[in-house]
Design an enzyme around this catalytic site. Structure first.
Site, short mmCIF file in Angstrom:
data_model
loop_
_atom_site.label_atom_id
_atom_site.label_comp_id
_atom_site.label_asym_id
_atom_site.label_seq_id
_atom_site.Cartn_x
_atom_site.Cartn_y
_atom_site.Cartn_z
N MET A 154 8.82 -36.45 -9.83
CA MET A 154 8.26 -35.11 -10.02
C MET A 154 7.14 -34.88 -9.02
SD MET A 154 8.94 -32.45 -11.71
CE MET A 154 9.57 -32.55 -13.39
N PHE A 176 -20.05 -58.17 -27.99
CA PHE A 176 -18.77 -58.52 -27.38
C PHE A 176 -17.65 -57.67 -27.99
CE2 PHE A 176 -14.88 -61.19 -27.44
CZ PHE A 176 -14.65 -61.21 -26.08
N GLN A 177 -16.86 -57.07 -27.13
CA GLN A 177 -15.75 -56.20 -27.53
C GLN A 177 -16.19 -55.05 -28.44
OE1 GLN A 177 -12.47 -58.77 -28.86
NE2 GLN A 177 -11.73 -58.84 -26.75
N GLU A 201 -1.61 -52.48 -26.64
CA GLU A 201 -1.95 -51.52 -27.69
C GLU A 201 -1.42 -50.12 -27.40
OE1 GLU A 201 -4.09 -53.68 -26.35
OE2 GLU A 201 -5.06 -54.79 -27.96
N LYS A 210 -16.05 -55.63 -39.05
CA LYS A 210 -15.52 -56.89 -39.56
C LYS A 210 -16.14 -57.27 -40.91
CE LYS A 210 -14.10 -61.29 -37.50
NZ LYS A 210 -14.16 -62.10 -36.27
#
Lengths: 227, 605
Positions: B515, B154-155, B92, B204
């Site tokens: 760097m 969940f999630q 993502e 959802k």
């Protein structure tokens, strides 16, 4: 790479201060903080308080108090913030607030604005007469009185509340709950730019009471909460 | 890796199955999924998800980047058969960076999608990146069904809570009938005024819920639409200040590009013969091959730009927020200058540097207003000569020795010479980014696509994917990456191969996060704690494993041939250039230091 070393280059003599303001080095002075009361008219929707408080915490604005409540306009709420910052900090706080999508208008209140806060004090109930006398003195109300505790309500500006709390200490303060300041601009001046009143008769009356009462430290008139 | 990223895992996952069951059982909208799987995402949607897609189509979204997952599945289902080209990314974060870069190149907000929980949190870096660079982007995230929100399902993640500080505004969609309007508003808001990322969290059940209402045309909230014109009084004051300046300097920031004001900016500087420096995000706003252009100022900007900014008496700053990488210490930034600050966002005025002449409005409009208000140009001939002298005094330069390892700057210049003005450069973050910014001559806006404010290593490759899909096919897209930066999002190479995207990734490989190594040498007595990356894979072979072309360069005499071949290859290629590991980025203004005291070598720090 060629070119003179840093210490051999022409260097400017002017300076800015830590806030990025061009200054005369001789006259440079630390900018004082001041207390500002900021009123924000916001959409009354879930999460708006968290957006406002989150903005203030992540930008490290020094917030003294924050109160929130609905206005006479359906769907609007007023958030009153007291911040202690330098002038550029206060300016930045107002502008950042205005950037939040649910914020409708932002105003900073003048020094003569009407301000008030409320404190609930629970003290030991062994000397009810004395407690009552002090409550009267501060034009407060007794909300609950029992054999062991007495709970009173005091409203007024910050100084009056501080004084009242001090006065009640002699009885032994068990618990205290204090709101932050809430405030409105005096007279015809709108508290936030362009603000227009809604048309609910009941709330209009309450607002009228608020504007007529308890202006500053010397004015001890208290709003009538007995309606 | 998030569980959400693997669509085949979801049905097998008992928790996920439970959640899906609960969602389906809890609301009557079960039948909103059409039996044939196709949802007509046109004027009459059938459910919230279809309304979301209809809103995107109505906003003329062509491409969206994302990763499937449990809570976003209804939206993906509604994308089935849509005109929107969905590009499945490997992670993502890649989707967010690709959408960001797509938006930078296309000039319209990029769109990314992710599922709830890990999908949404994986977007966070990319959203924060877009926020810091004021890049217009719309993120759509799935959310657990409304009745489970707050239960630590969940999630589940409080996505609007997590992203509130890094979005311009975010929305929690609560109603299937209005969700399309909300998505349209979020899209429009992202590109309005000062651009930025917006997010819509989509539970959802809201996606599944029935609706037949076509979403309204994408419209930003009225209060968020700023007035493009500045008030006449502030314009007059600014014009007078510029007229009387003896050492005027234009400072063009990213806002000039985002505000599509490059034509006005160029005309203004040329008309009044005012030298120009840009910020790093402002690269491309003014052609770097123009004699008025002193390139970009700041920590690793040119010496001449930093001298000019230190000595100007009137800084005409347009579309910049005076980031600390530009200003160094504010006490010493353009200390003798009256500052004219043009910005669309009033909150940027006097935030970091006090504006003597604040002018709030759209960059192009305001420059036109100021130009019209000016009765004469400033008398700055001497100043222009001084700036030219500084250019001679502090040239951008490096030494080439054929017996030594290849200098990274040489590689950047070789690709620049082999490509046209419209080639797009994307970068990761680190030394390679600075060389790509310093040694490529940018002449057009939206050709330097990088992570500026957040400094996100790993931006380069997904950024190149987004840029590639936004740009016309005949433009070159080159990603300069570092070995450390490339490894952070290297999985997106699989996407470039799958989509056969013509991208050339040039890895300036010094086996360090360079760097950090440079700073350790300068400030930590050369103690290279955790900066040596001598365990790097062979990127050319890794590229081949992904299905891309791989090249390797170790010597100067290999450069030209590989540049030619890699550009000619029609598809993704990775050029692993083993560059001089000791090469440092100079000039350098020490963190918080004075711009004019830039160091040209390590011992000047």
């Amino acid at each position: 790479m060629a070119g003179p070393r840093p210490d051999e280059r022409p260097q400017p003599t002017a300076r800015r201060n830590a806030e990025g303001i061009r200054v005369d080095p001789d006259a440079e002075a630390a900018r004082p903080r001041r207390t500002a009361v900021i009123s924000a008219l916001v959409e009354h929707e879930p999460g708006v308080l968290s957006r406002v408080s989150g903005l203030f915490s992540r930008r490290q604005f020094n917030i003294e108090s924050l109160t929130v409540g609905p206005t006479t306009v359906e769907g609007h709420a007023r958030i009153t913030l007291v911040v202690e910052e330098t002038d550029p900090g206060i300016d930045q706080a107002k502008k950042q607030l205005m950037k939040l999508t649910p914020v409708i208008a932002v105003g900073e209140l003048g020094s003569d604005a009407v301000r008030a806060e409320l404190v609930l004090l629970k003290v030991r109930g062994s000397e009810p007469d004395k407690v009552h006398a002090i409550t009267e003195m501060y034009e407060g109300r007794t909300l609950d009185a029992g054999p062991r505790t007495i709970t009173v309500q005091i409203t007024g500006d910050e100084r009056k509340i501080d004084d009242a709390v001090d006065a009640f200490r002699q009885f032994g303060i068990i618990e205290i709950a204090r709101t932050g300041q809430t405030a409105l601009e005096r007279g015809d001046s709108p508290t936030t730019p362009g603000e227009e009143p809604g048309h609910s008769a009941a709330t209009d009356d309450a607002a009228a009471d608020g504007t007529s009462a308890d202006g500053d430290a010397t004015d001890q008139t208290t709003p009538n909460y007995d309606d | 890796m998030s569980e959400s990223a693997n669509p085949t895992a979801d049905p097998a996952d008992p928790d996920e199955a439970d959640e899906a069951d609960a969602a389906d059982g809890a609301e009557p909208a079960d039948g909103a999924r059409t039996p044939d799987g196709a949802v007509a995402a046109a004027a009459t949607p059938e459910n919230g998800a279809a309304a979301v897609v209809a809103a995107l189509e109505s906003a003329d979204v062509q491409t969206a980047f994302g990763v499937q997952g449990g809570a976003i599945m209804p939206v993906y289902d509604a994308l089935y058969g849509s005109s929107i080209d969905h590009v499945t990314m490997a992670h993502e974060q890649g989707a967010a960076h690709a959408a960001d870069a797509y938006g930078v190149v296309a000039g319209t907000p990029g769109v990314c999608l992710a599922t709830s929980g890990p999908g949404a949190t994986n977007l966070v870096t990319g959203i924060a990146d877009a926020s810091m660079d004021s890049d217009a982007m719309l993120a759509l995230t799935g959310q657990v069904p409304s009745h489970m929100v707050g239960s630590d399902a969940f999630q589940e993640t409080d996505t609007t809570g997590v992203t509130a500080p890094i979005t311009k505004h975010n929305y929690f969609a609560s109603d299937s009938t209005t969700v399309g309007d909300v998505v349209g508003e979020a899209f429009a808001l992202a590109g309005t005024g000062r651009p930025g990322p917006t997010l819509v969290d989509l539970p959802k059940d809201v996606s599944f819920g029935e609706t037949d209402r076509a979403p309204a045309a994408p419209t930003p909230p009225e209060r968020s639409v700023p007035d493009p014109e500045a008030d006449a009084e502030s314009v007059e004051a600014a014009a007078r200040a510029i007229e009387r300046a003896e050492k005027p300097l234009c400072l063009f920031g990213g806002g000039v590009i985002k505000g599509n004001a490059t034509a006005e900016a160029r005309a203004f500087a040329r008309e009044h013969e005012v030298p120009v420096v840009t910020t790093m995000p402002g690269i491309g706003s003014f052609p770097e091959d123009d004699e008025l252009c002193l390139s970009w100022a700041g920590m690793h900007g040119t010496g001449y730009a930093n001298m000019a900014i230190s000595h100007t008496d009137c800084l005409i700053a347009v579309g910049t927020r005076f980031d600390d990488r530009l200003t160094g210490g504010v006490e010493t930034f353009a200390p003798g200058a009256e500052v004219v600050h043009v910005d669309i966002d009033p909150a940027e005025i006097s935030k970091n540097i006090e504006a003597d002449y604040p002018v709030v409005g759209d960059a192009g409009t305001v420059l036109g207003q100021i130009d019209a208000a000016m009765e004469r140009s400033p008398a700055a001939r001497e100043w222009c000569e001084q700036c030219a002298d500084w250019r001679e005094e502090y040239p951008m330069d490096y030494a080439v020795d054929p017996d030594e390892p290849v200098k990274p700057q040489f590689v950047v210049e070789a690709y620049d010479a082999a490509t046209g003005d419209d080639a797009i450069v994307t970068t990761g973050v680190g030394q390679h980014q600075m060389w790509a910014a310093q040694y490529w001559t940018y002449t057009e806006p939206r050709t330097f696509v990088s992570s500026h404010g957040l400094g996100t290593m790993g931006y380069g490759l997904p950024g190149a994917i987004g840029a590639r899909l936004a740009a016309e096919d005949d433009r070159e897209v080159i990603c300069f990456d570092g070995d450390g930066s490339f490894l952070m999002t290297i999985q997106e190479l699989s996407v470039a191969v799958r989509e056969n995207l013509d991208i050339t990734v040039v890895v300036l490989n010094n086996e360090y996060i360079g760097m950090v190594r440079q700073w350790q040498d300068a400030f930590f007595e050369g103690r290279h704690m955790a900066s040596e990356y001598d365990w790097m894979p062979e990127f050319d072979k890794l590229a081949e494993a992904f299905g891309a072309r791989g090249f390797r360069v170790d010597e100067y005499d290999e450069v030209a041939g590989v540049v030619r071949e890699s550009l000619a290859y029609d598809g993704p290629s990775v050029v692993d250039v083993h560059v001089d590991p000791r090469e440092d980025v100079y000039p350098m203004v020490a963190s918080g230091g004075a711009n004019g005291e830039f160091a040209l070598t390590g011992d000047q720090l």
